[in-house]
Scaffold this motif. Structure first.
Motif, PDB file in Angstrom:
ATOM      1  N   ASP A  60       2.433  -7.023  -6.082  1.00 17.64           N
ATOM      2  CA  ASP A  60       1.131  -6.368  -6.190  1.00 17.64           C
ATOM      3  C   ASP A  60       1.158  -5.090  -5.369  1.00 17.64           C
ATOM      4  N   ALA A  61       0.419  -4.105  -5.793  1.00 14.43           N
ATOM      5  CA  ALA A  61       0.414  -2.833  -5.065  1.00 14.43           C
ATOM      6  C   ALA A  61      -0.951  -2.168  -5.186  1.00 14.43           C
ATOM      7  N   GLU A  62      -1.347  -1.488  -4.114  1.00 20.17           N
ATOM      8  CA  GLU A  62      -2.609  -0.754  -4.057  1.00 20.17           C
ATOM      9  C   GLU A  62      -2.346   0.638  -3.496  1.00 20.17           C
ATOM     10  N   ARG A  63      -3.238   1.559  -3.801  1.00 16.70           N
ATOM     11  CA  ARG A  63      -3.111   2.906  -3.252  1.00 16.70           C
ATOM     12  C   ARG A  63      -3.449   2.915  -1.766  1.00 16.70           C
ATOM     13  N   MET A  64      -2.781   3.824  -1.056  1.00 19.83           N
ATOM     14  CA  MET A  64      -3.131   4.039   0.338  1.00 19.83           C
ATOM     15  C   MET A  64      -4.616   4.398   0.445  1.00 19.83           C
ATOM     16  N   PRO A  65      -5.290   3.942   1.488  1.00 20.13           N
ATOM     17  CA  PRO A  65      -6.720   4.246   1.634  1.00 20.13           C
ATOM     18  C   PRO A  65      -6.964   5.632   2.216  1.00 20.13           C
ATOM     19  N   THR A  66      -6.522   6.667   1.482  1.00 20.41           N
ATOM     20  CA  THR A  66      -6.747   8.031   1.924  1.00 20.41           C
ATOM     21  C   THR A  66      -8.217   8.406   1.743  1.00 20.41           C
ATOM     22  N   LEU A  67      -8.652   9.439   2.488  1.00 16.84           N
ATOM     23  CA  LEU A  67     -10.060   9.833   2.477  1.00 16.84           C
ATOM     24  C   LEU A  67     -10.355  11.008   1.558  1.00 16.84           C
ATOM     25  N   ARG A  68      -9.322  11.797   1.215  1.00 16.46           N
ATOM     26  CA  ARG A  68      -9.584  13.059   0.523  1.00 16.46           C
ATOM     27  C   ARG A  68      -9.400  12.982  -0.984  1.00 16.46           C
ATOM     28  N   ALA A  69      -8.784  11.939  -1.491  1.00 20.11           N
ATOM     29  CA  ALA A  69      -8.509  11.868  -2.922  1.00 20.11           C
ATOM     30  C   ALA A  69      -9.751  11.441  -3.694  1.00 20.11           C
TER      31      ALA A  69
ATOM     32  N   PHE B 274       0.867  -1.179   0.000  1.00 19.90           N
ATOM     33  CA  PHE B 274       0.000   0.000   0.000  1.00 19.90           C
ATOM     34  C   PHE B 274       0.904   1.229   0.000  1.00 19.90           C
ATOM     35  N   SER B 275       0.771   2.061  -1.021  1.00 21.96           N
ATOM     36  CA  SER B 275       1.677   3.199  -1.171  1.00 21.96           C
ATOM     37  C   SER B 275       0.981   4.315  -1.929  1.00 21.96           C
ATOM     38  N   PRO B 276       1.579   5.508  -1.954  1.00 24.81           N
ATOM     39  CA  PRO B 276       0.987   6.593  -2.740  1.00 24.81           C
ATOM     40  C   PRO B 276       1.102   6.381  -4.246  1.00 24.81           C
TER      41      PRO B 276
ATOM     42  N   ARG C 124     -11.547   3.234  -3.029  1.00 21.24           N
ATOM     43  CA  ARG C 124     -10.222   2.890  -2.549  1.00 21.24           C
ATOM     44  C   ARG C 124     -10.294   2.218  -1.187  1.00 21.24           C
ATOM     45  N   GLN C 125     -11.206   2.695  -0.332  1.00 25.44           N
ATOM     46  CA  GLN C 125     -11.346   2.083   0.988  1.00 25.44           C
ATOM     47  C   GLN C 125     -11.758   0.616   0.862  1.00 25.44           C
ATOM     48  N   GLY C 126     -12.727   0.342  -0.012  1.00 23.39           N
ATOM     49  CA  GLY C 126     -13.179  -1.033  -0.181  1.00 23.39           C
ATOM     50  C   GLY C 126     -12.095  -1.932  -0.744  1.00 23.39           C
ATOM     51  N   THR C 127     -11.339  -1.430  -1.725  1.00 24.99           N
ATOM     52  CA  THR C 127     -10.257  -2.215  -2.316  1.00 24.99           C
ATOM     53  C   THR C 127      -9.193  -2.530  -1.280  1.00 24.99           C
ATOM     54  N   ALA C 128      -8.809  -1.523  -0.497  1.00 23.17           N
ATOM     55  CA  ALA C 128      -7.802  -1.731   0.537  1.00 23.17           C
ATOM     56  C   ALA C 128      -8.292  -2.705   1.597  1.00 23.17           C
ATOM     57  N   GLN C 129      -9.564  -2.588   1.983  1.00 27.12           N
ATOM     58  CA  GLN C 129     -10.105  -3.487   3.010  1.00 27.12           C
ATOM     59  C   GLN C 129     -10.047  -4.941   2.543  1.00 27.12           C
ATOM     60  N   ARG C 130     -10.408  -5.176   1.304  1.00 30.67           N
ATOM     61  CA  ARG C 130     -10.364  -6.550   0.781  1.00 30.67           C
ATOM     62  C   ARG C 130      -8.933  -7.064   0.696  1.00 30.67           C
ATOM     63  N   ALA C 131      -8.016  -6.190   0.271  1.00 29.38           N
ATOM     64  CA  ALA C 131      -6.619  -6.606   0.160  1.00 29.38           C
ATOM     65  C   ALA C 131      -6.025  -6.914   1.527  1.00 29.38           C
ATOM     66  N   ILE C 132      -6.370  -6.119   2.532  1.00 34.48           N
ATOM     67  CA  ILE C 132      -5.869  -6.365   3.893  1.00 34.48           C
ATOM     68  C   ILE C 132      -6.444  -7.670   4.437  1.00 34.48           C
ATOM     69  N   ARG C 133      -7.707  -7.924   4.151  1.00 32.70           N
ATOM     70  CA  ARG C 133      -8.350  -9.146   4.630  1.00 32.70           C
ATOM     71  C   ARG C 133      -7.656 -10.398   4.080  1.00 32.70           C
ATOM     72  N   ASP C 134      -7.082 -10.301   2.893  1.00 35.82           N
ATOM     73  CA  ASP C 134      -6.428 -11.449   2.267  1.00 35.82           C
ATOM     74  C   ASP C 134      -5.003 -11.678   2.783  1.00 35.82           C
ATOM     75  N   CYS C 135      -4.508 -10.784   3.642  1.00 31.53           N
ATOM     76  CA  CYS C 135      -3.127 -10.884   4.129  1.00 31.53           C
ATOM     77  C   CYS C 135      -3.052 -11.710   5.411  1.00 31.53           C
ATOM     78  N   ASP C 136      -1.937 -12.406   5.575  1.00 30.67           N
ATOM     79  CA  ASP C 136      -1.660 -13.107   6.828  1.00 30.67           C
ATOM     80  C   ASP C 136      -1.099 -12.159   7.883  1.00 30.67           C
ATOM     81  N   ILE C 137      -0.467 -11.073   7.435  1.00 28.99           N
ATOM     82  CA  ILE C 137       0.031 -10.042   8.343  1.00 28.99           C
ATOM     83  C   ILE C 137       0.205  -8.768   7.538  1.00 28.99           C
ATOM     84  N   LEU C 138       0.080  -7.631   8.220  1.00 28.91           N
ATOM     85  CA  LEU C 138       0.308  -6.330   7.602  1.00 28.91           C
ATOM     86  C   LEU C 138       1.460  -5.651   8.336  1.00 28.91           C
TER      87      LEU C 138
END
Length: 379
Positions: free
Chosen positions: A53-62, A39-41, A68-82
């Motif tokens: 694989d890479a996803e955008r940071m789940p910022t609120l203002r962009a 997860f990065s800018p 983006r929030q939903g995509t990040a949430q699903r990607a985090i859910r698929d991880c064994d650790i963050l």
């Protein structure tokens, strides 16, 4: 094993990319088949440089923040650790960052991980100085929500609580290639003149103006002593205002120093892993490095190169003191004579830097062991 990593990657800062590359290498030493989502800018740049694989940071203002929030949430859910970090990811203020800085973003990422039941662990993180009481409380909350906490230095650790472990800069765990001593490199190139490298980043105008005068005076003295030098750009500032080191080179050093290469120069498909050893080998060829950029300085030390660090931030000072090199770190208000004297002393003390390179290697083992223990503790 699926590993998530959240940090400031993809903005063409070589120090940050070395940190990500090293963390990925540490994980793969535990599980060669591990996959990653970062997860990065700038996820496209991260994916190209690191082949992950890479996803955008789940910022609120962009634009597109909800999706983006939903995509990040699903990607985090698929991880064994963050993993959070490595690097100075916790910042309330910086020259280009207004309050409250990154803390709400990372607190939200931790909350998303807890909702997904994904363990969180800061790794090799630093906290920028100048925080507020509210920010310190939030860091305690992040620490309490983490399964392990690996910090870069003791000062940063104090923000997270008693469980924080000082593991040093994750870049210390980077495998270092076998290199020739600088004198042998110079002889092979047919040069009798010792070479130095200067790393400098853009700074606040008042600080930068005085420091440029001091560095200029020091370079005049070094050149009078028979040295020749290069400018070592570390950051190109993609989507990061005031972060392109080449601005400094063009304004202040273009007529007096050569321009060294950087593994991030090639944007046409070369991965960082494919270019990094060549950059490290070139860095080892200098007899002296003078640097404001932390990772220009510590990578030079890891190679045993005599180095003077200019501590524009506390992290630079702390790193050199921790490595037993406190007499070779100066402040941004240093005068030309003191900087030249310190540089000459460093160049004349190669044994001290060989010892410091050993300390870097030992600290790197601690960082690797932290990553290993954290991953094996997941079961």
């Amino acid at each position: 094993m699926r590993i998530g990593i959240a940090g400031w990657f993809g903005s063409d800062n070589l120090g940050d990319e070395i940190l990500l590359h090293t963390l990925v290498s540490c994980v793969r030493s535990v599980d060669e088949s591990a996959s990653f989502v970062v997860f990065s800018p700038n996820p496209d740049r991260v994916a190209a440089l690191h082949r992950v694989d890479a996803e955008r940071m789940p910022t609120l203002r962009a634009r597109g923040a909800v999706g983006r929030q939903g995509t990040a949430q699903r990607a985090i859910r698929d991880c064994d650790i963050l993993f959070l970090g490595p690097g100075t990811v916790f910042q309330e203020r910086s020259p280009n960052l207004p309050w409250p800085g990154t803390l709400p973003l990372f607190a939200r990422i931790v909350g998303m991980a807890r909702l997904a039941r994904t363990p969180v662990a800061p790794v090799g993180v630093g906290v920028r100085e100048g925080g507020t009481p509210a920010g310190r409380r939030l860091l305690r909350v992040i620490g309490a929500a983490s399964v392990a906490i690996g910090v870069r230095d003791q000062r940063s650790g104090s923000y997270f609580g008693a469980r924080a472990q000082v593991i040093g800069d994750v870049a210390y765990a980077l495998p270092i290639p076998d290199t020739q001593p600088a004198a042998a490199v110079e002889e092979a190139a047919g040069s009798a003149r010792p070479t130095f490298a200067l790393s400098m980043r853009p700074l606040a105008p008042d600080t930068e103006a005085g420091l440029l005068l001091s560095i200029g005076g020091c370079l005049d003295r070094l050149q009078a002593d028979g040295w020749t030098g290069d400018f070592l750009p570390m950051a190109f500032g993609q989507d990061a205002q005031g972060e392109d080191d080449r601005d400094i080179y063009r304004r202040a050093f273009g007529n007096v120093l050569g321009l060294a290469g950087n593994p991030l120069n090639d944007r046409e498909g070369t991965t960082l892993a494919g270019a990094l050893d060549g950059w490290l080998t070139a860095l080892a060829g200098y007899r002296l490095v003078i640097g404001t950029r932390l990772h220009a300085a510590v990578m030079a030390v890891a190679l045993g190169v005599p180095t003077v660090a200019i501590a524009y931030e506390r992290k630079v000072h702390d790193a050199f003191v921790d490595l037993g090199l406190g007499r070779f770190v100066v402040g941004p208000d240093v005068d030309a004579e003191t900087l030249h004297r310190t540089a000459t002393a460093a160049a004349g003390s190669p044994a001290e830097f060989r010892e410091a390179a050993g300390r870097v290697a030992r600290q790197g083992r601690i960082a690797r062991e932290f990553v290993t223990a954290t991953l094996k503790g997941l079961g």
